[in-house]
Scaffold this motif. Structure first.
Motif, PDB file in Angstrom:
ATOM      1  N   THR A 131      33.121  83.281  49.526  1.00  0.00           N
ATOM      2  CA  THR A 131      34.040  83.661  50.582  1.00  0.00           C
ATOM      3  C   THR A 131      34.303  85.156  50.558  1.00  0.00           C
ATOM      4  O   THR A 131      34.652  85.704  49.518  1.00  0.00           O
ATOM      5  CB  THR A 131      35.379  82.902  50.407  1.00  0.00           C
ATOM      6  OG1 THR A 131      35.110  81.500  50.418  1.00  0.00           O
ATOM      7  CG2 THR A 131      36.364  83.240  51.499  1.00  0.00           C
ATOM      8  N   VAL A 132      34.129  85.805  51.709  1.00  0.00           N
ATOM      9  CA  VAL A 132      34.419  87.234  51.832  1.00  0.00           C
ATOM     10  C   VAL A 132      35.165  87.462  53.146  1.00  0.00           C
ATOM     11  O   VAL A 132      34.743  86.974  54.191  1.00  0.00           O
ATOM     12  CB  VAL A 132      33.131  88.090  51.807  1.00  0.00           C
ATOM     13  CG1 VAL A 132      33.460  89.573  52.023  1.00  0.00           C
ATOM     14  CG2 VAL A 132      32.368  87.899  50.513  1.00  0.00           C
ATOM     15  N   GLN A 133      36.254  88.210  53.051  1.00  0.00           N
ATOM     16  CA  GLN A 133      36.950  88.664  54.255  1.00  0.00           C
ATOM     17  C   GLN A 133      36.515  90.096  54.496  1.00  0.00           C
ATOM     18  O   GLN A 133      36.629  90.941  53.608  1.00  0.00           O
ATOM     19  CB  GLN A 133      38.462  88.588  54.071  1.00  0.00           C
ATOM     20  CG  GLN A 133      39.216  89.073  55.293  1.00  0.00           C
ATOM     21  CD  GLN A 133      40.698  88.819  55.178  1.00  0.00           C
ATOM     22  OE1 GLN A 133      41.103  87.749  54.743  1.00  0.00           O
ATOM     23  NE2 GLN A 133      41.494  89.798  55.554  1.00  0.00           N
ATOM     24  N   VAL A 134      36.001  90.361  55.689  1.00  0.00           N
ATOM     25  CA  VAL A 134      35.533  91.692  56.052  1.00  0.00           C
ATOM     26  C   VAL A 134      36.543  92.306  57.018  1.00  0.00           C
ATOM     27  O   VAL A 134      36.736  91.792  58.119  1.00  0.00           O
ATOM     28  CB  VAL A 134      34.138  91.641  56.720  1.00  0.00           C
ATOM     29  CG1 VAL A 134      33.656  93.043  57.073  1.00  0.00           C
ATOM     30  CG2 VAL A 134      33.137  90.907  55.840  1.00  0.00           C
ATOM     31  N   GLU A 135      37.188  93.374  56.570  1.00  0.00           N
ATOM     32  CA  GLU A 135      38.061  94.147  57.451  1.00  0.00           C
ATOM     33  C   GLU A 135      37.164  95.204  58.090  1.00  0.00           C
ATOM     34  O   GLU A 135      36.709  96.136  57.433  1.00  0.00           O
ATOM     35  CB  GLU A 135      39.207  94.784  56.667  1.00  0.00           C
ATOM     36  CG  GLU A 135      40.192  93.770  56.095  1.00  0.00           C
ATOM     37  CD  GLU A 135      41.082  93.111  57.138  1.00  0.00           C
ATOM     38  OE1 GLU A 135      41.130  93.590  58.302  1.00  0.00           O
ATOM     39  OE2 GLU A 135      41.741  92.120  56.797  1.00  0.00           O
ATOM     40  N   LEU A 136      36.845  95.023  59.357  1.00  0.00           N
ATOM     41  CA  LEU A 136      35.827  95.807  60.050  1.00  0.00           C
ATOM     42  C   LEU A 136      36.202  97.271  60.283  1.00  0.00           C
ATOM     43  O   LEU A 136      35.338  98.083  60.588  1.00  0.00           O
ATOM     44  CB  LEU A 136      35.509  95.152  61.398  1.00  0.00           C
ATOM     45  CG  LEU A 136      34.977  93.721  61.328  1.00  0.00           C
ATOM     46  CD1 LEU A 136      34.972  93.091  62.713  1.00  0.00           C
ATOM     47  CD2 LEU A 136      33.587  93.707  60.718  1.00  0.00           C
ATOM     48  N   GLY A 137      37.458  97.599  60.141  1.00  0.00           N
ATOM     49  CA  GLY A 137      37.917  98.963  60.355  1.00  0.00           C
ATOM     50  C   GLY A 137      39.404  98.975  60.639  1.00  0.00           C
ATOM     51  O   GLY A 137      40.064  97.933  60.602  1.00  0.00           O
ATOM     52  N   TYR A 138      39.925 100.162  60.917  1.00  0.00           N
ATOM     53  CA  TYR A 138      41.363 100.349  61.157  1.00  0.00           C
ATOM     54  C   TYR A 138      41.627 100.590  62.631  1.00  0.00           C
ATOM     55  O   TYR A 138      41.144 101.571  63.206  1.00  0.00           O
ATOM     56  CB  TYR A 138      41.894 101.526  60.345  1.00  0.00           C
ATOM     57  CG  TYR A 138      42.119 101.198  58.894  1.00  0.00           C
ATOM     58  CD1 TYR A 138      43.385 100.842  58.429  1.00  0.00           C
ATOM     59  CD2 TYR A 138      41.071 101.232  57.987  1.00  0.00           C
ATOM     60  CE1 TYR A 138      43.597 100.533  57.101  1.00  0.00           C
ATOM     61  CE2 TYR A 138      41.277 100.923  56.655  1.00  0.00           C
ATOM     62  CZ  TYR A 138      42.536 100.582  56.221  1.00  0.00           C
ATOM     63  OH  TYR A 138      42.746 100.271  54.902  1.00  0.00           O
TER      64      TYR A 138
END
Length: 180
Positions: A131-138
């Motif tokens: 499981t990985v949560q990817v925060e694509l940017g701000y």
């Protein structure tokens, strides 16, 4: 502009890449703008043919300065193990492998990756699921907000994520074949 819009747009582009190039089933927790309960959000991860659980988000900060992609995995305290057929291995290390592969391909595609961080709040899905949560940017960074709204930028993000998933799958297959 809303975070859920960019998440869904990147998810759809990534799903298309995986379906076209690998021909495997993809389950999106949502395919439109509507609310889901926690149970509904986690439902795709409970399917027996799901091999990874990737959560796509965008983040914001109080300051407009922070930017870049961040990857989150379950914390080191996770002690669950893979199925009996596989070598007993903490789930976190498999998630870390996936996150490391995603970070590599994102960097190769020219994205700034801040790092891989443990997150105690991460949706778990099935216990043994990488499981990985990817925060694509701000969204709070003006340039990144503009980029995240751009279809070509989203396509580049999806392509880099696809390459990471493909690399992870390939390394897992090589490990399995190496044991036989």
């Amino acid at each position: 502009f809303k975070e859920k819009e960019v998440n869904l747009q990147v998810a759809e582009k990534l799903a298309k890449q995986i379906k076209m190039k690998l021909g495997i089933p993809i389950y999106l927790s949502r395919d439109g703008d509507y609310e889901l309960s926690l149970e509904q959000r986690l439902q795709p991860a409970s399917k027996p043919d799901v091999d990874i659980w990737l959560l796509l988000h965008a983040q914001a900060a109080l300051s407009p300065a922070p930017h870049g992609v961040s990857l989150f995995i379950r914390p080191d305290e996770v002690t669950q193990v893979l199925s009996d057929e596989a070598k007993a291995e903490p789930v976190e290390s498999v998630s870390r492998e996936l996150a490391a592969q995603l970070a590599l391909t994102l960097r190769q595609a020219g994205f700034e990756v801040n790092g891989i961080y443990p997150s105690p709040l991460l949706s778990l899905g099935r216990g043994s699921l990488p499981t990985v949560q990817v925060e694509l940017g701000y969204l709070s960074h003006p340039d990144e907000l503009s980029s995240l709204q751009d279809g070509d930028y989203q396509e580049r993000l999806a392509q880099a994520l696809y390459q990471g998933i493909h690399g992870f799958a390939k390394s897992k297959k090589e490990k399995v074949n190496g044991l036989n």
